[in-house]
Structure formats: C-alpha cells, structure tokens
Design a protein around this motif. Structure first.
Motif: not given
Length: 212
Positions: A2-24
């Motif tokens: 399991r690899i977790l990326f932790f950070g600010d908007s450079i990491t976030d990049a407008k991810r869907n925060r309501t999506a299940e983990d591992f969903d694209k």
C-alpha cells in the motif's frame, strides 16, 4: 503493498474525494495518477495506491489530519510533498508557516508517524518553485520555498528517510521546454511536469522496493 501520497494541491490534482480509494477518479490528474500507471505496469495486483493530497494544505494541515488520512490507512510506503503553501499563504494572506515552525511540525509528524508505523518507508519529496503566472510578480518571496526544501532534506537525513530531489530536474525541463509547458503557473505541474515527477519518483521507488 500500500502506497500513500500525502500533500497539497500538487498531490491532490483535483482528485474526486468522494470516490472509493483505488478508483481512477480518486487519483486526480497529476503525478499520482502517472505514478500509479507506472506501478500498475509493473504489476496489476501488487500495489494499492491512495491519494491523500488536499489543495491548499500547509504542514500544519497535514499534521492536523495525519491520523485519519495516513496512520489509519497503514501504508507500507508514504510519500510526502509539502512546503510551497507554507510560503505562498504568507505572501497571499499572511497565513503561512514560518520556517522554524515548519521544521518543528514536520519533525513531529515524522517522529510520530514512525512510532505508529515503524516499518513504513517514508519518502520526503523536495518542494519546488519556478517563475509563472502565480509566482512571477513576487518571485523573490517565493524563492523562500528553496529554504523550506533544505529543511525537508535535513529532516529526511536526520530520520534516515528517503529524499527525492525535484527542483533541479524541474528547472532543466523548463529550460528545455519552457516554464509554462512544465508548470501551469510556476507551482502546479502540467501533464508533462507530472510525468517528470512520476519518472523521478519511480527511479527512487525501484531502489526502495529492493529493500522491502
């Protein structure tokens, strides 16, 4: 793994925060999804990638959510990229994190994370900055990001963690392709910039993986 990326908007990049983990859609459009693709090229079953970046975060914000967004998920590899907002928020609205406090809180986050997850491999990524639409007007002030990067590197050294240099490789790419082709605004990577970061990250990860 399991690899977790932790950070600010450079990491976030407008991810869907309501999506299940591992969903694209949970990966966003930045270097995390580029890195996930490279990991899945190696194996479709050996890796779980989680994006826990949140746009606008400073080191104090990471620390505030370290239990819910990091410790509770028990990653084997933790990748942290933070620092630009600690400077930017001071320039914009006098709500940044001064460098001594940045150092103290970053160290506390690392120390406590190693206590909770003693077997985790931790990568500290170098924060970076270039001239662009968001930075050029006050670039002399934004250059402080390089001082925060020195702090991050010293923390990695003191705790025997992995450190991923990024400023020089970003600068070289900008010299070749132009700043706007690598970073949208001097801070946030374009697709090309994201690929560069992902490539550098994978070079380091491939070395780390041999130790696990």
């Amino acid at each position: 793994m399991r690899i977790l990326f932790f950070g600010d908007s450079i990491t976030d990049a407008k991810r869907n925060r309501t999506a299940e983990d591992f969903d694209k859609s949970a990966f966003g459009y930045g270097f995390v999804i580029q890195t996930a693709g490279k990991l899945y090229e190696k194996s479709l079953t050996d890796y779980e990638v989680i994006n826990r970046g949140i746009g606008g975060d400073r080191i104090v914000d990471l620390y505030a959510r370290v239990k819910s967004d990091l410790w509770n998920l028990k990653p084997d590899v933790i990748s942290i990229l933070i620092g630009v907002n600690d400077v930017w928020h001071e320039i914009g609205n006098q709500n940044g994190v001064e460098i001594k406090r940045f150092d103290n809180i970053y160290r506390t986050l690392i120390k406590e994370t190693l206590e909770v997850l003693p077997n985790a491999k931790i990568i500290i990524n170098e924060p970076f900055i270039m001239k662009g639409s968001a930075t050029e007007a006050e670039f002399d002030k934004f250059l402080a990001v390089k001082d925060y990067a020195k702090v991050a590197k010293k923390i990695a050294s003191d705790y025997n963690l992995y450190y991923l240099p990024l400023q020089n490789v970003i600068e070289k790419a900008c010299e070749s392709a132009g700043n706007d082709n690598i970073l949208v605004d001097g801070v946030h990577p374009t697709v090309k910039g994201a690929v560069i970061i992902a490539n550098e990250w994978m070079k380091l990860f491939n070395k780390i993986e041999k130790e696990i």
